[in-house]
Design an enzyme around this catalytic site. Structure first.
Site, PDB file in Angstrom:
ATOM      1  N   CYS A 128      91.555 -13.279  41.869  1.00  0.00           N
ATOM      2  CA  CYS A 128      91.721 -14.212  40.736  1.00  0.00           C
ATOM      3  C   CYS A 128      90.656 -14.038  39.655  1.00  0.00           C
ATOM      4  O   CYS A 128      90.964 -14.054  38.456  1.00  0.00           O
ATOM      5  CB  CYS A 128      91.722 -15.647  41.258  1.00  0.00           C
ATOM      6  N   HIS A 240      88.995 -21.366  37.195  1.00  0.00           N
ATOM      7  CA  HIS A 240      87.708 -20.663  37.256  1.00  0.00           C
ATOM      8  C   HIS A 240      87.182 -20.425  35.837  1.00  0.00           C
ATOM      9  O   HIS A 240      87.955 -20.151  34.919  1.00  0.00           O
ATOM     10  CB  HIS A 240      87.871 -19.286  37.909  1.00  0.00           C
TER      11      HIS A 240
HETATM   12  N1  LIG Z   1      93.655 -20.185  46.086  1.00  0.00           N
HETATM   13  C1  LIG Z   1      93.499 -19.289  45.130  1.00  0.00           C
HETATM   14  O1  LIG Z   1      93.039 -19.621  44.022  1.00  0.00           O
HETATM   15  C2  LIG Z   1      93.877 -17.852  45.350  1.00  0.00           C
HETATM   16  C3  LIG Z   1      93.834 -16.999  44.239  1.00  0.00           C
HETATM   17  C4  LIG Z   1      94.168 -15.655  44.405  1.00  0.00           C
HETATM   18  C5  LIG Z   1      94.534 -15.204  45.653  1.00  0.00           C
HETATM   19  N2  LIG Z   1      94.555 -16.056  46.717  1.00  0.00           N
HETATM   20  C6  LIG Z   1      94.953 -15.497  48.008  1.00  0.00           C
HETATM   21  O2  LIG Z   1      96.206 -16.046  48.387  1.00  0.00           O
HETATM   22  C7  LIG Z   1      96.267 -16.199  49.810  1.00  0.00           C
HETATM   23  C8  LIG Z   1      96.570 -17.651  50.136  1.00  0.00           C
HETATM   24  O3  LIG Z   1      95.576 -18.467  49.559  1.00  0.00           O
HETATM   25  P1  LIG Z   1      95.734 -20.056  49.455  1.00  0.00           P
HETATM   26  O4  LIG Z   1      94.604 -20.492  48.614  1.00  0.00           O
HETATM   27  O5  LIG Z   1      97.113 -20.433  49.104  1.00  0.00           O
HETATM   28  O6  LIG Z   1      95.423 -20.476  50.983  1.00  0.00           O
HETATM   29  P2  LIG Z   1      95.867 -21.790  51.777  1.00  0.00           P
HETATM   30  O7  LIG Z   1      96.053 -22.936  50.855  1.00  0.00           O
HETATM   31  O8  LIG Z   1      94.887 -21.905  52.873  1.00  0.00           O
HETATM   32  O9  LIG Z   1      97.298 -21.393  52.376  1.00  0.00           O
HETATM   33  C9  LIG Z   1      97.451 -20.373  53.328  1.00  0.00           C
HETATM   34  C10 LIG Z   1      98.925 -20.158  53.584  1.00  0.00           C
HETATM   35  O10 LIG Z   1      99.084 -19.062  54.479  1.00  0.00           O
HETATM   36  C11 LIG Z   1      99.988 -19.430  55.512  1.00  0.00           C
HETATM   37  N3  LIG Z   1      99.697 -18.670  56.734  1.00  0.00           N
HETATM   38  C12 LIG Z   1      98.508 -18.513  57.340  1.00  0.00           C
HETATM   39  N4  LIG Z   1      98.662 -17.761  58.460  1.00  0.00           N
HETATM   40  C13 LIG Z   1      99.980 -17.444  58.548  1.00  0.00           C
HETATM   41  C14 LIG Z   1     100.770 -16.713  59.462  1.00  0.00           C
HETATM   42  N5  LIG Z   1     100.239 -16.120  60.547  1.00  0.00           N
HETATM   43  N6  LIG Z   1     102.090 -16.614  59.230  1.00  0.00           N
HETATM   44  C15 LIG Z   1     102.656 -17.198  58.159  1.00  0.00           C
HETATM   45  N7  LIG Z   1     101.962 -17.915  57.255  1.00  0.00           N
HETATM   46  C16 LIG Z   1     100.635 -18.041  57.446  1.00  0.00           C
HETATM   47  C17 LIG Z   1      99.739 -20.907  55.691  1.00  0.00           C
HETATM   48  O11 LIG Z   1     100.870 -21.458  56.328  1.00  0.00           O
HETATM   49  P3  LIG Z   1     100.673 -22.682  57.384  1.00  0.00           P
HETATM   50  O12 LIG Z   1     100.375 -23.892  56.567  1.00  0.00           O
HETATM   51  O13 LIG Z   1     101.999 -22.722  58.057  1.00  0.00           O
HETATM   52  O14 LIG Z   1      99.562 -22.279  58.302  1.00  0.00           O
HETATM   53  C18 LIG Z   1      99.606 -21.348  54.246  1.00  0.00           C
HETATM   54  O15 LIG Z   1     100.880 -21.538  53.675  1.00  0.00           O
HETATM   55  C19 LIG Z   1      94.914 -15.698  50.340  1.00  0.00           C
HETATM   56  O16 LIG Z   1      95.050 -14.344  50.715  1.00  0.00           O
HETATM   57  C20 LIG Z   1      93.995 -15.829  49.137  1.00  0.00           C
HETATM   58  O17 LIG Z   1      92.934 -14.935  49.180  1.00  0.00           O
HETATM   59  C21 LIG Z   1      94.236 -17.373  46.581  1.00  0.00           C
END
Ligand SMILES: NC(=O)c1ccc[n+]([C@@H]2O[C@H](COP(=O)([O-])OP(=O)(O)OC[C@H]3O[C@@H](n4cnc5c(N)ncnc54)[C@H](OP(=O)(O)O)[C@@H]3O)[C@@H](O)[C@H]2O)c1
Length: 330
Positions: A128, A240
């Site tokens: 990001c 950010h």
């Molecule tokens: N947040 C940001 O600003 C941002 C920006 C750029 C990139 N990212 C990237 O995007 C990804 C997700 O980030 P997030 O912030 O959305 O995290 P988050 O809010 O913690 O959500 C994680 C998601 O992943 C799912 N998940 C985890 N383990 C899984 C599995 N084994 N099988 C299927 N689903 C699974 C979770 O589902 P359950 O609820 O069912 O566990 C949840 O929907 C990460 O790789 C992060 O680095 C995030």
């Protein structure tokens, strides 16, 4: 078109649902996936309730055209083969494949043509902090090649996911009530604090987050630019901010830079200091563009320019950028 969202319950997954709802994509079917934690839960999309399926190694991705994945690097690595086996293109938000030579790393305002060459049917969405920076840098690169960049980031709690946002809210509530705050998602208490530590430290004492800004910027911009970053978590809920200093090959005036930012795709110029006009995360959260302000000549270097840059990292820094990649492909 059949689309899948993997990680639908997460901060990025929920934004995917909102963005797909807003944009006029011809979606015939939308499938949602998650782990045991969210499987069975339902989310509303275009007037219908969709139930989250458990992500498994099975044939669920047969017939899927695009899979928007945001479930962490481990899940992406484990399920990439299952997801792409029947022809689906996986647009991945995690860091799993970003630096692989045969996986394009794409920001549609900067290198859209790279998306067409994805031999593994995997396209990576950059980190990001890198996305918003390269959208802004691209405007200046068109004027004169950027040799180097110093950047300090001010990253919001939501960058660490949905549970991290809850933790920040709970910390303020606990402190207000005289209780010990719970610390789990961040290295230290984030409430009333800033933490110069995002992701793990590497052997050169930069963090992985900081090295992503170095490596990913070069790959996206096809450039030899060097980026020295300090990434800092701040108690902001969403969007950010970045203080960016750059050095170009020839001097670029503030007026030239202002014009370039004003004309650059995806950038909104917000730069009138005397009227207190500059971008701030509180007001940028939920918006699509990358906002730029506080543009100044550097006082220590003739070819230096410095500015302030804010963007909603769950939208442009993640879900929106991935949907724009999908739109580029169709
Ligand atoms: N947040 C940001 O600003 C941002 C920006 C750029 C990139 N990212 C990237 O995007 C990804 C997700 O980030 P997030 O912030 O959305 O995290 P988050 O809010 O913690 O959500 C994680 C998601 O992943 C799912 N998940 C985890 N383990 C899984 C599995 N084994 N099988 C299927 N689903 C699974 C979770 O589902 P359950 O609820 O069912 O566990 C949840 O929907 C990460 O790789 C992060 O680095 C995030």
């Amino acid at each position: 078109m059949k689309i899948a969202i993997v990680g639908a319950s997460g901060a990025v997954g929920q934004e995917f649902l909102r963005i797909l709802e807003e944009r006029e994509l011809p979606i015939d079917e939308l499938l949602l996936f998650g782990s045991q934690r969210s499987a069975g839960r339902s989310y509303r999309f275009r007037g219908r309730d969709l139930t989250v399926r458990l992500l498994q190694h099975n044939d669920d991705f047969r017939g899927v055209d695009f899979a928007l994945t945001s479930a962490g690097a481990g899940t992406s690595r484990e399920f990439a083969e299952t997801i792409t086996r029947y022809g689906a293109v996986m647009i991945d938000n995690s860091s799993a494949f970003r630096m692989d030579a045969d996986v394009p790393l794409v920001v549609p305002e900067v290198n859209p043509e790279d998306a067409k060459n994805a031999p593994r049917r995997i396209i990576a969405n950059p980190n990001c902090t890198t996305i918003q920076m390269v959208v802004a840098l691209n405007a200046i690169e068109r004027l004169s090649h950027i040799r180097r960049v110093h950047v300090s980031t001010y990253q919001s709690a939501s960058g660490a996911g949905a549970a991290a946002m809850d933790e920040l809210v709970a910390q303020y509530a606990d402190l207000g009530a005289g209780r010990e705050p719970h610390v789990e998602k961040f290295a230290f208490q984030l409430a009333y604090n800033v933490i110069p530590h995002i992701d793990v430290f590497t052997e050169n004492d930069y963090t992985k987050e900081e090295m992503k800004m170095f490596n990913e910027t070069r790959k996206i911009m096809h450039s030899d630019v060097r980026v020295s970053a300090t990434c800092v978590r701040v108690p902001v809920m969403r969007a950010h901010s970045e203080s960016i200093w750059l050095e170009t090959e020839r001097p670029v005036s503030v007026e030239e830079a202002r014009r370039a930012f004003a004309e650059a795709p995806g950038v909104v110029l917000m730069d009138n200091p005397s009227e207190k006009v500059y971008p701030m995360p509180l007001f940028i959260a939920g918006k699509d563009p990358v906002y730029v302000g506080r543009i100044r000549k550097d006082l220590t270097c003739d070819n230096g320019l410095t500015f302030w840059c804010v963007s909603d990292q769950i939208r442009k820094g993640a879900a929106l950028n991935a949907v724009q990649i999908l739109e580029t492909l169709i």
